[in-house]
Design an enzyme around this catalytic site. Sequence first.
Site, PDB file in Angstrom:
ATOM      1  N   HIS A  76      28.677  27.788  88.408  1.00  0.00           N
ATOM      2  CA  HIS A  76      29.646  28.827  88.063  1.00  0.00           C
ATOM      3  C   HIS A  76      28.869  30.069  87.603  1.00  0.00           C
ATOM      4  CE1 HIS A  76      32.822  31.139  86.539  1.00  0.00           C
ATOM      5  NE2 HIS A  76      32.604  30.894  85.264  1.00  0.00           N
ATOM      6  N   CYS A  96      37.906  28.487  85.364  1.00  0.00           N
ATOM      7  CA  CYS A  96      36.668  28.590  86.156  1.00  0.00           C
ATOM      8  C   CYS A  96      36.259  27.260  86.788  1.00  0.00           C
ATOM      9  CB  CYS A  96      35.536  29.145  85.308  1.00  0.00           C
ATOM     10  SG  CYS A  96      35.977  30.658  84.480  1.00  0.00           S
ATOM     11  N   ASN A 146      31.694  37.694  86.969  1.00  0.00           N
ATOM     12  CA  ASN A 146      32.306  36.371  86.812  1.00  0.00           C
ATOM     13  C   ASN A 146      33.660  36.377  87.521  1.00  0.00           C
ATOM     14  OD1 ASN A 146      33.658  34.098  85.968  1.00  0.00           O
ATOM     15  ND2 ASN A 146      33.092  34.282  83.814  1.00  0.00           N
TER      16      ASN A 146
HETATM   17  O1  UT7 Z   1      33.756  31.751  82.836  1.00  0.00           O
HETATM   18  C1  UT7 Z   1      33.690  31.449  81.487  1.00  0.00           C
HETATM   19  C2  UT7 Z   1      34.043  32.667  80.724  1.00  0.00           C
HETATM   20  N1  UT7 Z   1      33.179  33.205  79.771  1.00  0.00           N
HETATM   21  C3  UT7 Z   1      31.844  33.113  79.604  1.00  0.00           C
HETATM   22  O2  UT7 Z   1      31.121  32.439  80.251  1.00  0.00           O
HETATM   23  C4  UT7 Z   1      31.265  33.925  78.497  1.00  0.00           C
HETATM   24  C5  UT7 Z   1      30.177  33.231  77.743  1.00  0.00           C
HETATM   25  N2  UT7 Z   1      29.600  34.125  76.782  1.00  0.00           N
HETATM   26  C6  UT7 Z   1      28.757  35.140  77.104  1.00  0.00           C
HETATM   27  O3  UT7 Z   1      28.410  35.299  78.248  1.00  0.00           O
HETATM   28  C7  UT7 Z   1      28.214  35.999  75.994  1.00  0.00           C
HETATM   29  O4  UT7 Z   1      28.605  35.460  74.749  1.00  0.00           O
HETATM   30  C8  UT7 Z   1      28.710  37.476  76.091  1.00  0.00           C
HETATM   31  C9  UT7 Z   1      28.070  38.152  77.287  1.00  0.00           C
HETATM   32  C10 UT7 Z   1      30.234  37.523  76.240  1.00  0.00           C
HETATM   33  C11 UT7 Z   1      28.313  38.237  74.847  1.00  0.00           C
HETATM   34  O5  UT7 Z   1      26.900  38.198  74.675  1.00  0.00           O
HETATM   35  P1  UT7 Z   1      26.276  37.879  73.260  1.00  0.00           P
HETATM   36  O6  UT7 Z   1      24.813  37.982  73.396  1.00  0.00           O
HETATM   37  O7  UT7 Z   1      26.863  36.570  72.797  1.00  0.00           O
HETATM   38  O8  UT7 Z   1      26.776  39.114  72.381  1.00  0.00           O
HETATM   39  P2  UT7 Z   1      27.730  39.095  71.099  1.00  0.00           P
HETATM   40  O9  UT7 Z   1      29.136  38.769  71.472  1.00  0.00           O
HETATM   41  O10 UT7 Z   1      27.054  38.303  70.027  1.00  0.00           O
HETATM   42  O11 UT7 Z   1      27.697  40.622  70.688  1.00  0.00           O
HETATM   43  C12 UT7 Z   1      26.493  41.266  70.225  1.00  0.00           C
HETATM   44  C13 UT7 Z   1      26.817  42.710  69.934  1.00  0.00           C
HETATM   45  C14 UT7 Z   1      28.036  42.900  69.048  1.00  0.00           C
HETATM   46  O12 UT7 Z   1      27.786  43.975  68.186  1.00  0.00           O
HETATM   47  P3  UT7 Z   1      27.318  43.724  66.662  1.00  0.00           P
HETATM   48  O13 UT7 Z   1      28.398  42.883  66.041  1.00  0.00           O
HETATM   49  O14 UT7 Z   1      25.995  43.013  66.762  1.00  0.00           O
HETATM   50  O15 UT7 Z   1      27.221  45.104  66.125  1.00  0.00           O
HETATM   51  C15 UT7 Z   1      29.135  43.274  70.013  1.00  0.00           C
HETATM   52  O16 UT7 Z   1      30.141  44.049  69.419  1.00  0.00           O
HETATM   53  O17 UT7 Z   1      27.097  43.403  71.148  1.00  0.00           O
HETATM   54  C16 UT7 Z   1      28.362  44.095  71.028  1.00  0.00           C
HETATM   55  N3  UT7 Z   1      28.981  44.133  72.339  1.00  0.00           N
HETATM   56  C17 UT7 Z   1      28.709  45.101  73.243  1.00  0.00           C
HETATM   57  N4  UT7 Z   1      27.899  46.179  73.190  1.00  0.00           N
HETATM   58  C18 UT7 Z   1      27.840  46.953  74.295  1.00  0.00           C
HETATM   59  C19 UT7 Z   1      29.875  43.259  72.882  1.00  0.00           C
HETATM   60  N5  UT7 Z   1      30.187  43.644  74.129  1.00  0.00           N
HETATM   61  C20 UT7 Z   1      29.487  44.784  74.367  1.00  0.00           C
HETATM   62  C21 UT7 Z   1      29.388  45.623  75.488  1.00  0.00           C
HETATM   63  N6  UT7 Z   1      28.542  46.692  75.405  1.00  0.00           N
HETATM   64  N7  UT7 Z   1      30.053  45.410  76.625  1.00  0.00           N
END
Ligand code: UT7
Length: 322
Positions: free
Chosen positions: A249, A111, A279
């Site tokens: 970004h 990125c 993204n």
């Molecule tokens: O260009 C650089 C590349 N990447 C990034 O910039 C990503 C940076 N990170 C992020 O943007 C965030 O960490 C995410 C958007 C990827 C995730 O958000 P989060 O608030 O950190 O959520 P999390 O990973 O802590 O997940 C929370 C919950 C989990 O369930 P449990 O364990 O609490 O039951 C996940 O399994 O949300 C669940 N989850 C979803 N639920 C519905 C993860 N993805 C999804 C989804 N839909 N798509």
Amino acid sequence: MTIKISGTGSALPEKILTNKDLEQMVETSDAWISERTGIKERHIAEEDSVASLSAEACRRALSDAGKTAEEVDLILLATCSPEMLLPCSACQVQSAIGAKNAVAFDINAACSGFLFALQTAHAYIVSGMYRNALIIGAEVLSKIVDWEDRGTCVLFGDGAGAVFVEASEDDHTGIQSMTAGSDGSRGGVLYCRERAVDYKDAFENEGIHICMNGGEVYKFAVRQVPDCIEKALTKIDLTPGDIDLFVLHQANLRIIEAIAKRLHVGMEHFPYNVDRVGNTSSAAIPLLLDELNKSGKIQKGQLLVLSGFGAGLTYGACVVRW
Ligand code: UT7
């Protein structure tokens, strides 16, 4: 001496995949994706490739700059999702647009790739080796995403953005300051070991598609990006309050809001299109820049910060006077 951006262009695939569409593909919801990321929809390539989207973005950037393809000295294409290993996508673009006098090669810093390519062009042009360059950020991430992994497939989109840069006669216009950094020891938080030849293979081999520890990338971004922006600004005795627009970004709207808060700057200075394109990795900054430029939202003389972060881990910032 410095370089200035004289033209911008972009290209997006026609097909739009909405959060509602994704609800039919994985266990997710429009509410979860919108609240956690700000993303509503993204463009997905069907016939298009990194090379074809890039070529279209370059034609538009050249037209905006009032230049012909034959005048281009250097083509740098930042991507982490090329269709082919050889030849590089930049050479395919050179051929497609007829830039027969250009030297062309790819750069991969995920990125941060567009920013690193811009900084590379700055070094080449300031050294006197080339007079100008087309800098492209382009991705077809849909081909390396695991469409069964809701943690990643809802985030990414495809597209290309390009800028035409050339030596600036006036040192006060163009790139004023730059920072960049890499931390290879943390490469394991976001990686893709190889891409599937037959895409069906992707579901059988861990590492053949994008794998990410989202939480770790999130923490890295909200700390590292404000830091490197502050460093780039301090070099030229500016503060975040002096900046008109932060073109960041576009990974996640929450990350952009957290960065704005850390810099003590209002969100009105942080334009975004992540809601409409998701993204797009190295394409994110030039796509947004083109949108702002073409809609007249950037005025001559304004100060912009371009800044990004990504796999590697990599990060960087550029301060630009338009
Ligand atoms: O260009 C650089 C590349 N990447 C990034 O910039 C990503 C940076 N990170 C992020 O943007 C965030 O960490 C995410 C958007 C990827 C995730 O958000 P989060 O608030 O950190 O959520 P999390 O990973 O802590 O997940 C929370 C919950 C989990 O369930 P449990 O364990 O609490 O039951 C996940 O399994 O949300 C669940 N989850 C979803 N639920 C519905 C993860 N993805 C999804 C989804 N839909 N798509």
